[in-house]
Design a protein around this motif. Structure first.
Motif, PDB file in Angstrom:
ATOM      1  N   UNK A   1      10.811 -43.046  74.898  1.00 18.68           N
ATOM      2  CA  UNK A   1       9.800 -42.923  73.837  1.00 18.68           C
ATOM      3  C   UNK A   1       9.703 -41.449  73.481  1.00 18.68           C
ATOM      4  N   UNK A   2       9.881 -41.154  72.221  1.00 17.04           N
ATOM      5  CA  UNK A   2       9.675 -39.774  71.772  1.00 17.04           C
ATOM      6  C   UNK A   2       9.412 -39.756  70.271  1.00 17.04           C
ATOM      7  N   UNK A   3       8.605 -38.824  69.887  1.00 11.43           N
ATOM      8  CA  UNK A   3       8.318 -38.644  68.453  1.00 11.43           C
ATOM      9  C   UNK A   3       7.292 -37.528  68.303  1.00 11.43           C
ATOM     10  N   UNK A   4       6.974 -37.255  67.055  1.00 10.24           N
ATOM     11  CA  UNK A   4       5.877 -36.348  66.746  1.00 10.24           C
ATOM     12  C   UNK A   4       4.763 -37.217  66.144  1.00 10.24           C
ATOM     13  N   UNK A   5       3.510 -36.966  66.535  1.00 16.04           N
ATOM     14  CA  UNK A   5       2.402 -37.819  66.072  1.00 16.04           C
ATOM     15  C   UNK A   5       1.320 -36.976  65.428  1.00 16.04           C
ATOM     16  N   UNK A   6       0.884 -37.396  64.277  1.00 18.81           N
ATOM     17  CA  UNK A   6      -0.140 -36.659  63.527  1.00 18.81           C
ATOM     18  C   UNK A   6      -1.478 -37.378  63.589  1.00 18.81           C
ATOM     19  N   UNK A   7      -2.575 -36.640  63.364  1.00 18.85           N
ATOM     20  CA  UNK A   7      -3.902 -37.275  63.360  1.00 18.85           C
ATOM     21  C   UNK A   7      -3.974 -38.432  62.358  1.00 18.85           C
ATOM     22  N   UNK A   8      -3.148 -38.358  61.321  1.00 21.45           N
ATOM     23  CA  UNK A   8      -3.061 -39.425  60.309  1.00 21.45           C
ATOM     24  C   UNK A   8      -2.757 -40.801  60.952  1.00 21.45           C
ATOM     25  N   UNK A   9      -2.015 -40.800  62.050  1.00 19.73           N
ATOM     26  CA  UNK A   9      -1.599 -42.064  62.692  1.00 19.73           C
ATOM     27  C   UNK A   9      -2.724 -42.598  63.582  1.00 19.73           C
ATOM     28  N   UNK A  10      -3.652 -43.306  62.932  1.00 21.48           N
ATOM     29  CA  UNK A  10      -4.861 -43.755  63.656  1.00 21.48           C
ATOM     30  C   UNK A  10      -4.747 -45.220  64.065  1.00 21.48           C
ATOM     31  N   UNK A  11      -5.464 -45.565  65.124  1.00 21.68           N
ATOM     32  CA  UNK A  11      -5.568 -46.981  65.506  1.00 21.68           C
ATOM     33  C   UNK A  11      -6.219 -47.746  64.369  1.00 21.68           C
ATOM     34  N   UNK A  12      -5.959 -48.989  64.120  1.00 24.06           N
ATOM     35  CA  UNK A  12      -5.036 -49.826  64.881  1.00 24.06           C
ATOM     36  C   UNK A  12      -3.602 -49.811  64.351  1.00 24.06           C
ATOM     37  N   UNK A  13      -3.362 -49.161  63.191  1.00 26.89           N
ATOM     38  CA  UNK A  13      -2.031 -49.314  62.584  1.00 26.89           C
ATOM     39  C   UNK A  13      -1.051 -48.185  62.915  1.00 26.89           C
ATOM     40  N   UNK A  14      -1.584 -47.007  63.196  1.00 23.53           N
ATOM     41  CA  UNK A  14      -0.757 -45.840  63.540  1.00 23.53           C
ATOM     42  C   UNK A  14       0.266 -45.486  62.441  1.00 23.53           C
TER      43      UNK A  14
ATOM     44  N   UNK B   1       1.971 -43.252  59.707  1.00 19.63           N
ATOM     45  CA  UNK B   1       2.075 -41.845  59.288  1.00 19.63           C
ATOM     46  C   UNK B   1       3.316 -41.684  58.403  1.00 19.63           C
ATOM     47  N   UNK B   2       3.175 -40.819  57.413  1.00 23.84           N
ATOM     48  CA  UNK B   2       4.286 -40.533  56.510  1.00 23.84           C
ATOM     49  C   UNK B   2       4.807 -39.151  56.890  1.00 23.84           C
ATOM     50  N   UNK B   3       5.884 -39.136  57.647  1.00 22.22           N
ATOM     51  CA  UNK B   3       6.377 -37.835  58.110  1.00 22.22           C
ATOM     52  C   UNK B   3       7.162 -37.122  57.002  1.00 22.22           C
ATOM     53  N   UNK B   4       7.425 -35.851  57.251  1.00 20.86           N
ATOM     54  CA  UNK B   4       7.912 -34.963  56.193  1.00 20.86           C
ATOM     55  C   UNK B   4       9.240 -34.319  56.572  1.00 20.86           C
ATOM     56  N   UNK B   5       9.696 -33.448  55.677  1.00 26.83           N
ATOM     57  CA  UNK B   5      10.969 -32.757  55.925  1.00 26.83           C
ATOM     58  C   UNK B   5      10.904 -31.982  57.244  1.00 26.83           C
ATOM     59  N   UNK B   6       9.747 -31.371  57.532  1.00 22.24           N
ATOM     60  CA  UNK B   6       9.650 -30.594  58.782  1.00 22.24           C
ATOM     61  C   UNK B   6       9.898 -31.500  59.994  1.00 22.24           C
TER      62      UNK B   6
END
Ligand code: AHR
Length: 482
Positions: free
Chosen positions: A286-299, A301-306
């Motif tokens: 398991x690995x990734x970057x997680x932003x505050x945008x990814x909230x329960x219950x759906x998690x 997030x729209x990640x970006x070029x960075x």
């Protein structure tokens, strides 16, 4: 900026395992229900209930390995709830995520999905509130040809041939109090792991096991001491939380690389100390970057070029780590902090991270090559040292006729003129694919789904050397042909 890279095709660092760019799907949010599975009666186009656009998008990643059913979910999941006639399957409360589990997607649906995509299944058994007997019965259901209860059951549900599931995870994050049935320390987890592995392997001796590991040296030491004879891989999860300054985020894969090396060093020391003869490697599952945008219950997030630059950095690191981290599965594939965002109205977004996985997954060599650059550096606090702007790794095909160069430009302002010097390889032509977007903050959305895309260009004047332009904040995969 200018940079030179020497790619040495005269020797090989190791072999790139087919399982190295795997994916992870969990019964969480809308990953399975709404993402992978919509059911046959859905208005969303589907093949036998599998959401078609997602199926095709995952297939295009060429992932080779998919981990399921969790995650935290697996520690409360009882696999028998998910087999047999769908109308008779129980609807259960999922304690891990406080959700309701309809059980219409179970092991038979998972295996069929894997077959449709031609990927290897990796199943995590319930070592939380489940039992070792239940896990062994799961192996029997999946892999046995004997004329016994669970293989008979599989056949009676229309699946004559065994599934041949080789890779099994014994539990998930059992070191954490958030986990159903967590263990108080590594030695308790080792005892549990041993019991599971012992029973599961009695049913099928050809199984490979991933045991729960973490970055706590004491935990890993206890695991190797108590159960090292029984498992083949130690699982490590790393999430990068929060919004970091771009350059730090781009540098973090080097920190991850070092952390994985450290874990491997501990495993090796422990094996030596407790005389565990067989090799234990790392499953970075398991690995990734997680932003505050990814909230329960759906998690969501729209990640970006960075984040694409971050992802390319991790994939480069995994190539360099090919001898010690042969398995990785990205968390997660669909809808939950995901590569693919599939909405209930039938629309779908492929993130810049997705595009990176697509480039790497479809441009794999077999042998990892040594590379060295003279890139300019910048200081990173996260890494605690200097980091090269240009990060490079390379692989070559078995017939040594195609060489793949994977190059990041971490610099957010300047393009890099990359001079490529080959040793032991005669390049005659080259094709460059890249993901760069217009800024590090660019992303794809439902309104503008193709804002960031994979671009492609021919590399000109390829001879013993080649010159390639790396756009600012870009991830590049360059195929050179002999
Ligand atoms: O990916 C979401 C969760 O993060 C997983 O279920 C768990 O293993 C991890 O903590």
């Amino acid at each position: 900026m200018k940079c030179r890279v020497v790619v040495d095709a005269t020797t090989s660092v190791g072999t790139l395992n087919e399982r190295c760019y795997g994916q992870f799907i969990e019964h969480l949010g809308k990953c399975i229900y709404g993402g992978i599975w919509v059911g046959r009666n859905s208005e969303i186009p589907n093949e036998k209930g599998y959401r078609l656009d997602v199926l095709q998008a995952v297939k295009s990643l060429n992932p080779h390995l998919v981990r399921w059913p969790g995650g935290n979910f697996s520690s409360g999941y009882h696999w028998k709830d998910g087999i047999g006639p769908v109308s008779q399957r129980p609807r259960r409360y999922d304690m891990a995520w406080g959700a309701e589990e309809p059980n219409s997607f179970g092991v038979d649906e998972f295996i069929e999905w894997c077959r449709l995509m031609n990927v290897e299944p990796f199943i995590v058994v319930n070592a939380g509130n489940g039992t070792s007997e239940e896990a062994a019965q799961w192996v029997e259901y999946c892999n046995s040809e004997r004329d016994v209860y669970y293989s008979f059951l599989r056949r009676s549900y229309g699946h004559e041939k065994p599934y041949g599931v080789k890779l099994w995870g014994i539990g998930n994050e059992l070191y954490g109090e958030w986990q159903i049935g967590f263990c108080k320390d590594g030695s308790e987890c080792a005892r549990r792991t041993m019991e599971y592995a012992n029973e599961m392997r009695k049913v099928d001796p050809n199984t490979e096991f991933v045991a729960v590991g973490c970055e706590d040296p004491e935990w890993n030491l206890e695991m190797v001491k108590g159960a090292g004879k029984y498992f083949d891989y130690l699982s490590i999860h790393i999430y990068i939380f929060g919004d970091k300054p771009y350059r730090e985020l781009a540098a973090i894969p080097l920190d991850i690389e070092q952390r994985l090396r450290n874990v491997y060093g501990l495993i090796k020391d422990a094996r030596r100390k407790y005389e565990i003869k067989h090799e234990i490697k790392i499953a970075f599952d398991e690995w990734n970057v997680c932003y505050p945008e990814a909230k329960e219950p759906l998690f969501t997030q729209f990640t970006r070029v960075k984040d694409a630059v971050f992802t390319g950095g991790v994939l480069n690191a995994l190539q360099r780590l090919c001898n010690i981290v042969p398995i990785s599965t990205f968390a997660q594939t669909v809808n939950v902090s995901a590569l693919i965002i599939a909405a209930d109205d039938g629309r779908m977004v492929l993130t810049p991270q997705y595009l990176v996985f697509k480039m790497y997954g479809n441009n794999r060599g077999v042998h990892v090559l040594n590379t060295s650059t003279d890139s300019e550096l910048y200081m990173s606090n996260e890494v605690g040292g200097y980091v090269p702007f240009v990060d490079v790794s390379a692989t070559i095909s078995n017939d040594r006729k195609t060489l793949y160069l994977y190059a990041l430009n971490r610099n957010e302002n300047d393009n890099v003129e990359l001079e490529v010097i080959f040793k032991g390889f005669k390049a005659r032509s080259g094709i460059q694919q890249f993901v760069a977007g217009k800024s590090v903050e660019e992303k794809n959305t439902f309104e503008d789904p193709n804002r960031v895309k994979i671009e492609e260009t021919l590399v000109k004047n390829v001879e013993a050397e080649a010159s390639v332009e790396l756009k600012a904040h870009s991830v590049n995969v360059i195929r050179f042909f002999d």
